[in-house]
Design a protein around this motif. Structure first.
Motif, PDB file in Angstrom:
ATOM      1  N   ASP A  14       0.839  -1.194   0.000  1.00  6.82           N
ATOM      2  CA  ASP A  14       0.000   0.000   0.000  1.00  6.82           C
ATOM      3  C   ASP A  14       0.882   1.257   0.000  1.00  6.82           C
ATOM      4  O   ASP A  14       1.932   1.294   0.647  1.00  6.82           O
ATOM      5  N   LYS A  15       0.446   2.291  -0.710  1.00  7.31           N
ATOM      6  CA  LYS A  15       1.228   3.520  -0.812  1.00  7.31           C
ATOM      7  C   LYS A  15       1.503   4.170   0.542  1.00  7.31           C
ATOM      8  O   LYS A  15       2.482   4.897   0.699  1.00  7.31           O
ATOM      9  N   LYS A  16       0.646   3.896   1.517  1.00 13.45           N
ATOM     10  CA  LYS A  16       0.841   4.487   2.847  1.00 13.45           C
ATOM     11  C   LYS A  16       1.344   3.457   3.868  1.00 13.45           C
ATOM     12  O   LYS A  16       1.371   3.754   5.073  1.00 13.45           O
ATOM     13  N   GLU A  17       1.734   2.276   3.410  1.00 14.01           N
ATOM     14  CA  GLU A  17       2.215   1.240   4.326  1.00 14.01           C
ATOM     15  C   GLU A  17       3.350   1.788   5.205  1.00 14.01           C
ATOM     16  O   GLU A  17       4.372   2.244   4.694  1.00 14.01           O
ATOM     17  N   PRO A  18       3.186   1.741   6.537  1.00 18.69           N
ATOM     18  CA  PRO A  18       4.184   2.337   7.429  1.00 18.69           C
ATOM     19  C   PRO A  18       5.281   1.376   7.890  1.00 18.69           C
ATOM     20  O   PRO A  18       6.223   1.788   8.561  1.00 18.69           O
ATOM     21  N   ILE A  19       5.153   0.099   7.550  1.00 15.45           N
ATOM     22  CA  ILE A  19       6.080  -0.914   8.077  1.00 15.45           C
ATOM     23  C   ILE A  19       6.867  -1.535   6.924  1.00 15.45           C
ATOM     24  O   ILE A  19       6.288  -1.976   5.928  1.00 15.45           O
ATOM     25  N   TYR A  59       9.414 -13.502   4.904  1.00 18.15           N
ATOM     26  CA  TYR A  59       9.594 -12.051   4.991  1.00 18.15           C
ATOM     27  C   TYR A  59       9.449 -11.598   6.443  1.00 18.15           C
ATOM     28  O   TYR A  59       8.372 -11.718   7.030  1.00 18.15           O
ATOM     29  N   TYR A  60      10.531 -11.067   6.988  1.00 26.17           N
ATOM     30  CA  TYR A  60      10.479 -10.599   8.375  1.00 26.17           C
ATOM     31  C   TYR A  60      10.259  -9.092   8.427  1.00 26.17           C
ATOM     32  O   TYR A  60      10.946  -8.318   7.747  1.00 26.17           O
ATOM     33  N   LEU A  61       9.277  -8.684   9.237  1.00 25.89           N
ATOM     34  CA  LEU A  61       9.003  -7.272   9.501  1.00 25.89           C
ATOM     35  C   LEU A  61       8.985  -7.088  11.013  1.00 25.89           C
ATOM     36  O   LEU A  61       8.538  -7.986  11.751  1.00 25.89           O
ATOM     37  N   ASP A  62       9.471  -5.963  11.478  1.00 30.32           N
ATOM     38  CA  ASP A  62       9.480  -5.744  12.930  1.00 30.32           C
ATOM     39  C   ASP A  62       8.073  -5.740  13.511  1.00 30.32           C
ATOM     40  O   ASP A  62       7.871  -6.125  14.667  1.00 30.32           O
ATOM     41  N   TYR A  63       7.093  -5.305  12.695  1.00 30.23           N
ATOM     42  CA  TYR A  63       5.727  -5.191  13.197  1.00 30.23           C
ATOM     43  C   TYR A  63       4.701  -5.661  12.180  1.00 30.23           C
ATOM     44  O   TYR A  63       4.865  -5.486  10.972  1.00 30.23           O
ATOM     45  N   GLN A  66      -0.821  -4.947  14.259  1.00 36.51           N
ATOM     46  CA  GLN A  66      -1.455  -5.272  15.536  1.00 36.51           C
ATOM     47  C   GLN A  66      -0.506  -5.869  16.571  1.00 36.51           C
ATOM     48  O   GLN A  66      -0.904  -6.120  17.692  1.00 36.51           O
ATOM     49  N   HIS A  67       0.744  -6.086  16.201  1.00 35.16           N
ATOM     50  CA  HIS A  67       1.674  -6.638  17.188  1.00 35.16           C
ATOM     51  C   HIS A  67       3.134  -6.485  16.779  1.00 35.16           C
ATOM     52  O   HIS A  67       3.453  -6.281  15.598  1.00 35.16           O
ATOM     53  N   LEU A  68       4.010  -6.588  17.756  1.00 42.07           N
ATOM     54  CA  LEU A  68       5.452  -6.597  17.544  1.00 42.07           C
ATOM     55  C   LEU A  68       5.850  -8.000  17.091  1.00 42.07           C
ATOM     56  O   LEU A  68       5.559  -8.977  17.777  1.00 42.07           O
ATOM     57  N   TYR A  69       6.514  -8.098  15.940  1.00 41.24           N
ATOM     58  CA  TYR A  69       6.949  -9.325  15.262  1.00 41.24           C
ATOM     59  C   TYR A  69       5.972  -9.684  14.148  1.00 41.24           C
ATOM     60  O   TYR A  69       4.756  -9.713  14.340  1.00 41.24           O
ATOM     61  N   ASP A  70       6.536  -9.932  12.983  1.00 38.67           N
ATOM     62  CA  ASP A  70       5.723 -10.419  11.867  1.00 38.67           C
ATOM     63  C   ASP A  70       6.597 -11.223  10.922  1.00 38.67           C
ATOM     64  O   ASP A  70       7.726 -10.823  10.611  1.00 38.67           O
ATOM     65  N   LEU A  71       6.088 -12.352  10.479  1.00 34.76           N
ATOM     66  CA  LEU A  71       6.796 -13.203   9.528  1.00 34.76           C
ATOM     67  C   LEU A  71       5.774 -13.726   8.526  1.00 34.76           C
ATOM     68  O   LEU A  71       4.831 -14.423   8.895  1.00 34.76           O
ATOM     69  N   GLU A  72       5.945 -13.350   7.271  1.00 36.67           N
ATOM     70  CA  GLU A  72       5.052 -13.776   6.199  1.00 36.67           C
ATOM     71  C   GLU A  72       5.815 -14.627   5.195  1.00 36.67           C
ATOM     72  O   GLU A  72       7.053 -14.602   5.163  1.00 36.67           O
ATOM     73  N   HIS A  73       5.074 -15.372   4.372  1.00 36.22           N
ATOM     74  CA  HIS A  73       5.723 -16.330   3.477  1.00 36.22           C
ATOM     75  C   HIS A  73       5.146 -16.328   2.074  1.00 36.22           C
ATOM     76  O   HIS A  73       3.954 -16.065   1.883  1.00 36.22           O
ATOM     77  N   ILE A  74       5.996 -16.681   1.120  1.00 34.51           N
ATOM     78  CA  ILE A  74       5.573 -17.039  -0.232  1.00 34.51           C
ATOM     79  C   ILE A  74       6.348 -18.292  -0.621  1.00 34.51           C
ATOM     80  O   ILE A  74       7.552 -18.392  -0.359  1.00 34.51           O
ATOM     81  N   TRP A  75       5.642 -19.237  -1.231  1.00 34.58           N
ATOM     82  CA  TRP A  75       6.259 -20.491  -1.662  1.00 34.58           C
ATOM     83  C   TRP A  75       6.150 -20.624  -3.176  1.00 34.58           C
ATOM     84  O   TRP A  75       5.060 -20.467  -3.742  1.00 34.58           O
ATOM     85  N   ILE A  76       7.264 -20.942  -3.832  1.00 36.18           N
ATOM     86  CA  ILE A  76       7.309 -21.117  -5.276  1.00 36.18           C
ATOM     87  C   ILE A  76       7.613 -22.588  -5.576  1.00 36.18           C
ATOM     88  O   ILE A  76       8.635 -23.120  -5.128  1.00 36.18           O
TER      89      ILE A  76
END
Length: 218
Positions: A14-19, A59-63, A66-76
């Motif tokens: 998103d154009k306004k994504e803060p993280i 994909y690791y993001l600090d936030y 809604q919470h501290l810590y975030d880890l998202e995934h994509i599988w190819i």
């Protein structure tokens, strides 16, 4: 070994994504039924015909908004010729197909798929319209921002302990610093090759990342 940059998904945020995306861990799996090291799942090669291996991008993001810590995934998913035969993205603890019959999804000779990161929450989806399936798409970024405080798997919290009072400070920090109204307009998010690393190296760094944010907040 496959060149992980050849297949690295192109991420739109998103154009306004803060993280920001901090780091990307990767690992290649070559056994049907093998379990992921970083996500609660096993790989079923039969779901994508011809699969002989899977490249996992974490994909690791600090936030998360809604919470501290975030880890998202994509599988190819790749066949023996190195062709992409399937892809999936993480969706709030589960995963969804990333190649849809009515979404092209590919760029650069069919090796790199395009993926869209849900504002604030960062679920990885094939198209922005799928985000509207999430009931709190806007509320999570505003009224419900920060509600979970520090929320990370125990494996990363062995040496990290905070009180309820301190957790309330985490909640307030997220709400004060990251609350926003999504535009639902997306632009490519460029990730440097230097930010990619083997998953086991990223896993070792995550407790440090969490502690650093706590030091800032507390």
């Amino acid at each position: 070994m496959e060149n992980i940059f050849e297949y690295a998904p192109i991420i739109y945020m998103d154009k306004k994504e803060p993280i920001s995306i901090k780091k990307v861990g990767y690992r290649i799996y070559e056994k049907d039924g093998e379990r992921s090291d970083s996500f609660n799942r096993s790989f079923d090669f039969q779901n994508h015909k011809g699969t002989v291996k899977v490249i996992e991008y974490a994909y690791y993001l600090d936030y998360d908004i809604q919470h501290l810590y975030d880890l998202e995934h994509i599988w190819i998913y790749l066949d023996k010729e190195g062709k992409v035969v399937g892809a999936e993205g993480s969706y709030h603890g589960r995963f969804l197909n990333a190649i849809l019959f009515d979404v092209t999804g590919f760029a650069e000779k069919g090796k790199r798929i395009k993926m869209y990161s849900q504002p604030g929450k960062h679920a990885m989806l094939a198209a922005p319209r799928l985000m509207f399936l999430y009931p709190e798409l806007y509320e999570s970024c505003q009224r419900l921002a920060g509600i979970s405080g520090l929320d990370a798997p125990e494996r990363y919290l062995t040496d990290i302990h905070i009180t309820e009072e301190e957790n309330q400070k985490v909640i307030k920090y997220i709400r004060d610093n990251f609350s926003f109204e999504p535009t639902m307009e997306f632009e490519e998010y460029v990730i440097s090759e230097d930010d990619y690393m083997p998953w086991n190296e990223l896993a070792e760094k995550i407790p440090e990342f969490i502690q650093k944010q706590l030091d800032i907040i507390l």
